[in-house]
Scaffold this active site. Structure first.
Site, mmCIF file in Angstrom:
data_model
loop_
_atom_site.group_PDB
_atom_site.id
_atom_site.type_symbol
_atom_site.label_atom_id
_atom_site.label_comp_id
_atom_site.label_asym_id
_atom_site.label_seq_id
_atom_site.Cartn_x
_atom_site.Cartn_y
_atom_site.Cartn_z
ATOM 1 C CD GLU A 197 -1.419 -2.348 2.035
ATOM 2 O OE1 GLU A 197 -2.241 -2.996 2.698
ATOM 3 O OE2 GLU A 197 -0.187 -2.633 1.982
ATOM 4 N NE ARG A 240 22.267 -25.903 -7.833
ATOM 5 C CZ ARG A 240 21.934 -26.658 -6.787
ATOM 6 N NH1 ARG A 240 22.266 -26.289 -5.559
ATOM 7 N NH2 ARG A 240 21.235 -27.763 -6.947
#
Length: 363
Positions: free
Chosen positions: A56, A211
């Protein structure tokens, strides 16, 4: 409440924004926000990382003065308490928005209806439930931790067409192809913890790290090893200290050397056949773990599944056969009749290279 097509469009936009925090918001939920006047978007944002501004706030900063009189679309109820950041409900009130549309209420005790109540008390129209299921799915682990006091447990398995996960010798590299293995890394990255057992640590010496392509941000998941008797040997990758690692063990287990110097150890209650799996998951929930990604052998995977502690199976199926002597998918109790079978529902299925990926949940 009937929502318009414009409402759906903006909330879908907010959900896409929220998903951009898939790998980085742990232990917070993934949240997106769009601020609009009718069909015109004047501000948008998402929560990037715990401790940083919420969705927000990013959207309000972009909207500036144009937030006044606008509608804010938020994927999760705005917070109403002072945490590491100020209350978002207060920020929306101060900005002068006229309406807030919320996909899902937030069950977190310090929020749970308070954000909605504060907005309504300020004279703001609040509508809830638009695309609620999609919002809950995006934060399935957060809801599990808050509502059930345990993480959402996802078990990753790779198997041949004849249901085998490794040769009799234990060799399993590689059943699936590169596309499937790359996909696994993304599921690891979205998890709070990657869990395995001491048997897998001994047999495979896994790294249990993420990875991803260079430059793609993520928070390294906690590595967790269920090691009742502290059998993990010196030199194992999981003991290298490269990422936070936790070993859960029996209180009676002891260690006289320094092989665990770079990892954390905690004792967990035990049951007849090993560590208390419910207690282990409750401990992880207490540490803020939302989604737990399990990569282990058929014994631990089967024990969790039989105990009703597996919420999802991520099953990669390769078009090959390994034969009768190869290792099975799960060790499960013998069934007396077909009425006691474990029924699964398919959530998603897709091809990855030459392999299939099935996303399954207990029916």
């Amino acid at each position: 409440m009937t929502f318009s097509g414009t409402d759906h469009e903006h909330m879908a936009h907010a959900l896409r924004l929220a998903e951009r925090g898939l790998f980085t918001t742990q232990p917070n939920p993934r949240v997106g926000c769009v601020i609009a006047h009718g069909g015109e978007v004047v501000g948008a944002g998402f929560h990037r990382r715990a401790g940083e501004p919420h969705a927000e706030v990013h959207a309000l900063r972009e909207a500036g003065a144009r937030a006044r009189g606008a509608t804010a679309y938020v994927t999760l109820e705005p917070c109403a308490h002072q945490g590491r950041t100020p209350p978002c409900a207060d920020a929306l009130i101060a900005a002068g928005v006229a309406r807030v549309v919320i996909a899902s209420e937030d069950p977190f005790p310090q929020v749970d209806g308070r954000g909605i109540g504060k907005l309504r008390a300020a004279g703001i129209t609040v509508d809830t439930g638009l695309m609620r299921e999609a919002a809950r799915e995006l934060n399935i682990g957060f809801f599990s931790r808050v509502e059930r006091a345990r993480p959402f447990v996802r078990v990753k398995l790779a198997m041949s067409l004849d249901g085998r996960t490794a040769l009799a010798s234990g060799e399993s590299k590689w059943i699936t192809g590169e596309a499937a293995r790359a996909d696994v890394q993304r599921w690891r990255a979205r998890s709070s913890a990657i869990l395995t057992g001491s048997g897998t640590a001994l047999a495979d010496d896994p790294r249990l790290t993420v990875r991803l392509p260079e430059g793609e941000p993520f928070i390294p998941p906690l590595r967790v090893v269920l090691d009742r008797q502290l059998r993990t040997p010196a030199g194992s990758h999981v003991l290298d200290g490269s990422v936070p690692t936790l070993l859960l063990h029996d209180a009676s287990a002891s260690c006289t050397d320094d092989r665990f110097a770079r990892v954390e150890r905690m004792a967990v209650a035990t049951e007849a056949h090993g560590l208390d799996l419910r207690a282990a998951l409750a401990l992880l929930a207490g540490r803020g773990c939302n989604e737990v990604h399990l990569e282990a052998g058929p014994t631990l995977c089967g024990a969790l599944f039989a105990a009703g502690l597996v919420d999802e199976l991520l099953l990669y199926v390769a078009p090959l056969l390994l034969g009768d002597s190869a290792r099975p998918l799960l060790h499960l109790p013998t069934l007396d009749d077909m009425t006691r079978r474990w029924q699964l529902q398919v959530v998603d299925q897709r091809m990855l290279g030459t392999d299939w990926r099935l996303q399954l949940r207990p029916a």
